[in-house]
Design a protein around this motif. Sequence first.
Motif, PDB file in Angstrom:
ATOM      1  N   VAL A  46      48.263  22.227   0.223  1.00 21.03           N
ATOM      2  CA  VAL A  46      47.058  22.970   0.592  1.00 21.03           C
ATOM      3  C   VAL A  46      47.013  23.011   2.117  1.00 21.03           C
ATOM      4  O   VAL A  46      46.755  21.998   2.767  1.00 21.03           O
ATOM      5  N   LEU A  47      47.267  24.178   2.700  1.00 19.42           N
ATOM      6  CA  LEU A  47      47.329  24.299   4.156  1.00 19.42           C
ATOM      7  C   LEU A  47      45.936  24.594   4.700  1.00 19.42           C
ATOM      8  O   LEU A  47      45.181  25.381   4.125  1.00 19.42           O
ATOM      9  N   ALA A  82      44.734  16.959 -12.805  1.00 16.81           N
ATOM     10  CA  ALA A  82      44.369  15.542 -12.734  1.00 16.81           C
ATOM     11  C   ALA A  82      44.594  15.006 -11.331  1.00 16.81           C
ATOM     12  O   ALA A  82      45.711  15.044 -10.809  1.00 16.81           O
ATOM     13  N   VAL A  83      43.534  14.489 -10.718  1.00 16.18           N
ATOM     14  CA  VAL A  83      43.644  13.925  -9.375  1.00 16.18           C
ATOM     15  C   VAL A  83      44.023  12.447  -9.511  1.00 16.18           C
ATOM     16  O   VAL A  83      43.263  11.647 -10.064  1.00 16.18           O
ATOM     17  N   VAL A  84      45.201  12.103  -9.005  1.00 18.73           N
ATOM     18  CA  VAL A  84      45.742  10.751  -9.183  1.00 18.73           C
ATOM     19  C   VAL A  84      46.079  10.111  -7.838  1.00 18.73           C
ATOM     20  O   VAL A  84      46.902   9.200  -7.769  1.00 18.73           O
ATOM     21  N   TYR A 136      49.075  18.017 -11.385  1.00 17.81           N
ATOM     22  CA  TYR A 136      48.498  16.851 -10.728  1.00 17.81           C
ATOM     23  C   TYR A 136      48.049  17.234  -9.321  1.00 17.81           C
ATOM     24  O   TYR A 136      48.571  18.174  -8.723  1.00 17.81           O
ATOM     25  N   ALA A 137      47.100  16.468  -8.778  1.00 12.94           N
ATOM     26  CA  ALA A 137      46.700  16.614  -7.381  1.00 12.94           C
ATOM     27  C   ALA A 137      46.730  15.238  -6.724  1.00 12.94           C
ATOM     28  O   ALA A 137      46.273  14.258  -7.308  1.00 12.94           O
ATOM     29  N   VAL A 161      49.861  19.377  -6.505  1.00 15.75           N
ATOM     30  CA  VAL A 161      49.152  19.941  -5.359  1.00 15.75           C
ATOM     31  C   VAL A 161      48.882  18.829  -4.343  1.00 15.75           C
ATOM     32  O   VAL A 161      48.368  17.765  -4.698  1.00 15.75           O
ATOM     33  N   LEU A 162      49.247  19.072  -3.085  1.00 12.67           N
ATOM     34  CA  LEU A 162      49.035  18.114  -2.002  1.00 12.67           C
ATOM     35  C   LEU A 162      47.760  18.501  -1.259  1.00 12.67           C
ATOM     36  O   LEU A 162      47.741  19.463  -0.495  1.00 12.67           O
ATOM     37  N   LEU A 163      46.690  17.745  -1.486  1.00 15.03           N
ATOM     38  CA  LEU A 163      45.373  18.148  -1.006  1.00 15.03           C
ATOM     39  C   LEU A 163      45.237  18.086   0.510  1.00 15.03           C
ATOM     40  O   LEU A 163      44.385  18.767   1.077  1.00 15.03           O
ATOM     41  N   GLU A 164      46.047  17.264   1.184  1.00  9.74           N
ATOM     42  CA  GLU A 164      46.018  17.220   2.645  1.00  9.74           C
ATOM     43  C   GLU A 164      47.096  18.097   3.267  1.00  9.74           C
ATOM     44  O   GLU A 164      47.292  18.068   4.486  1.00  9.74           O
TER      45      GLU A 164
END
Length: 357
Positions: free
Chosen positions: A100-101, A32-34, A57-58, A78-81
């Motif tokens: 996310v590297l 889930a992208v929050v 979660y993202a 998950v940390l998208l940046e």
Amino acid sequence: MPRNTIAHIDLDALRFNFSLAAANAGSARPMAVVKADGYGHGIRAVARALATDTECYAVACLEEALAIRAEGLTHPVVLLEGVHAQADLKICLKEGFEPVLHNKVQIDWLTSEPVRPVIWLKLNTGMNRLGFGPQELAEVVDRLAPDEGLIRGLMTHFACADDLASPETAAQTEVFANFAEAHPDLQRSVGNSAAHFRPGQALYEWTRPGIMLYGATPLIGQTGPELGLRPVMSLESELISVRTLAAGDQVGYGGTWTAEKPTPMGIVAVGYGDGYPRHAGTGTPAWINGRRVNLIGRVSMDMLALDLSDAPDARIGDKVELWGAHVAVDEVARHAGTIAYELLTGVTARVPRQYSE
């Protein structure tokens, strides 16, 4: 007493939309992208509501991930940046966040840490925003390979998935598939909200539904309800004035709208100071007393005007829906020359969120 300008948040609709994402994802699992404060709906409430539905979660950044932990939720995040400083990696390790590297500086930070968090790696397949090219990423994977279990998976992001006629998504998928084939032990994620509605689209192990969770469309030319999604936010206010304009009367700043005949007009206690788009022009719909009515003139900071010709019995105090169950946020966005993402995330802090199950 406070204004009756409120954003009602329907958490059942949120969960319904997540279930639709899961159904459309097939064997893939949706995270889930929050991010962006749960797309303007309140990240803490949204995360709590989805806690039994999602496995992960993202978010965009560390502070959003920490807001989820502040609710006592222990899911992977998950940390998208990725991370913005080396010290962030220690926090990720402690809290169970998975960054996310996407560049060599982040990789240097990671390799200089004695103990490292689980990570994802970003492959640039054509978005040309973040990520390693295929050759660069191959070198990074080889560099990190001795640390078994360090890399959770591979990720990319589609540039044109909202356009079902565009060949770009298929081209990006092919680049991703060719690279991922050499790394069958790594999990894979390509699917944003739009990808859930693309026939035949490969979705691999994880999808990342975002805007669709909140009931707005991820596709060009369709609204969320047309895709079977339920609106989660209903932005509502009330009439604070009703009057009849004479033919020739102008309305609002700049006098951009002129009555051609006697016209009942209502003033609503909402404006761009609340996040309603200033560029929503004359003709943008709203809903009052079971009828559609249209905005007239310019949107002010705290008010806007409606032509009440189709709702002549409207009175001061009557509730007005600016978007929600009867007026899709996608429709308002189209009139304002923008997208629902901007409208939902732009609802300001002075608008209380009221949550219902």
